[in-house]
Design an enzyme around this catalytic site. Structure first.
Site, mmCIF file in Angstrom:
data_model
loop_
_atom_site.group_PDB
_atom_site.id
_atom_site.type_symbol
_atom_site.label_atom_id
_atom_site.label_comp_id
_atom_site.label_asym_id
_atom_site.label_seq_id
_atom_site.Cartn_x
_atom_site.Cartn_y
_atom_site.Cartn_z
ATOM 1 N N ASP A 134 -8.527 2.288 2.258
ATOM 2 C CA ASP A 134 -7.399 1.377 2.349
ATOM 3 C C ASP A 134 -6.136 2.227 2.177
ATOM 4 O O ASP A 134 -6.218 3.405 1.797
ATOM 5 C CB ASP A 134 -7.532 0.320 1.247
ATOM 6 N N ASP A 189 -2.315 0.849 1.022
ATOM 7 C CA ASP A 189 -1.479 0.430 -0.103
ATOM 8 C C ASP A 189 -2.316 0.193 -1.359
ATOM 9 O O ASP A 189 -3.312 -0.532 -1.327
ATOM 10 C CB ASP A 189 -0.724 -0.851 0.249
ATOM 11 N N ASP A 214 -8.604 -0.864 -3.293
ATOM 12 C CA ASP A 214 -8.178 -1.422 -4.579
ATOM 13 C C ASP A 214 -8.252 -2.939 -4.623
ATOM 14 O O ASP A 214 -7.938 -3.547 -5.644
ATOM 15 C CB ASP A 214 -6.741 -1.004 -4.878
#
Length: 227
Positions: A8, A10, A173
């Site tokens: 991922d 961000d 995250d």
């Protein structure tokens, strides 16, 4: 057998919240709405810019029609691009860890719900774009995370072959990252850089890392356990 790892963007590789916050507050101000503070916006991330725009306006008491949302999302993205990502930065030890993974034979890709163009520009500005064999943003295919089809699309671009015994790992995250990995049937690692470790552990990943440089060891443990 080849080794593939998807990231991922961000909250996983970068802290880009301040640029997103500036762009969103600029948009809200243009509509005479009060600004968000950082932790408000952080809670809205993970599902792409359209959902972010919808959530930001809803938090200020404005429910958007589909047409208005489309227009405002375009406006937001233009304001976001205009930031030139000046406040966006890599988390500590990200670049050195990515380079180690690459040197160890891992084929690296990006699977983000953020549109592809800013993903590519940010990786380029941060000097790591050459490490990524594919960049699959939220507009790259017809589905987004948590649909495993997003990861399937990214991995297909770089030659992943499950039947041949290839290894694939997703690192992120957000619940969308872990759920997409589960949906596609590959291993998942959660990072806890912008979220606390307890929340990251509750995502149900195979491992949780709180420092980027520990990622290679976490990956090796997962591979050994699966063997």
């Amino acid at each position: 057998m080849a080794k593939f790892i998807l990231f991922d963007l961000d909250g996983t590789l970068i802290d880009g919240v301040d640029d997103l916050l500036f762009a969103m507050n600029d948009l809200l101000a243009a509509h005479n709405l009060p600004p968000l503070i950082r932790h408000e916006l952080e809670a809205m991330l993970g599902d792409g810019t359209k959902m972010l725009t919808m959530r930001a306006f809803a938090a200020r008491g404005v429910e958007l029609s589909a047409a208005s949302l489309d227009k405002l999302n375009i406006d937001f993205n233009q304001r976001y691009v205009a930031t030139k990502y000046a406040q966006t930065h890599l988390f500590a030890n990200t670049e050195t860890t990515l380079r180690k993974l690459s040197s160890d034979g891992w084929i690296i890709g990006l699977a983000s719900n953020k549109p592809t163009a800013p993903c590519e520009r940010i990786l380029d500005l941060l000097g790591i774009s050459n490490l990524f064999s594919v960049v699959a943003g939220g507009d790259a295919t017809s589905v987004k995370k948590p649909d495993g089809g997003h990861l399937r699309f990214a991995l297909d671009q770089i030659g992943y072959d499950r039947v041949n015994g290839d290894i694939a790992v997703m690192v992120g995250d957000h619940a969308n990252d872990i759920n997409a990995a589960r949906d596609f049937g590959i291993s998942a690692i959660a990072v806890a850089f912008e979220v606390d470790a307890t929340r990251a552990k509750n995502l149900g990943a195979d491992a949780v890392v709180t420092a980027f440089e520990t990622l290679p060891d976490a990956i090796e443990k997962i591979i050994k356990q699966a063997a």
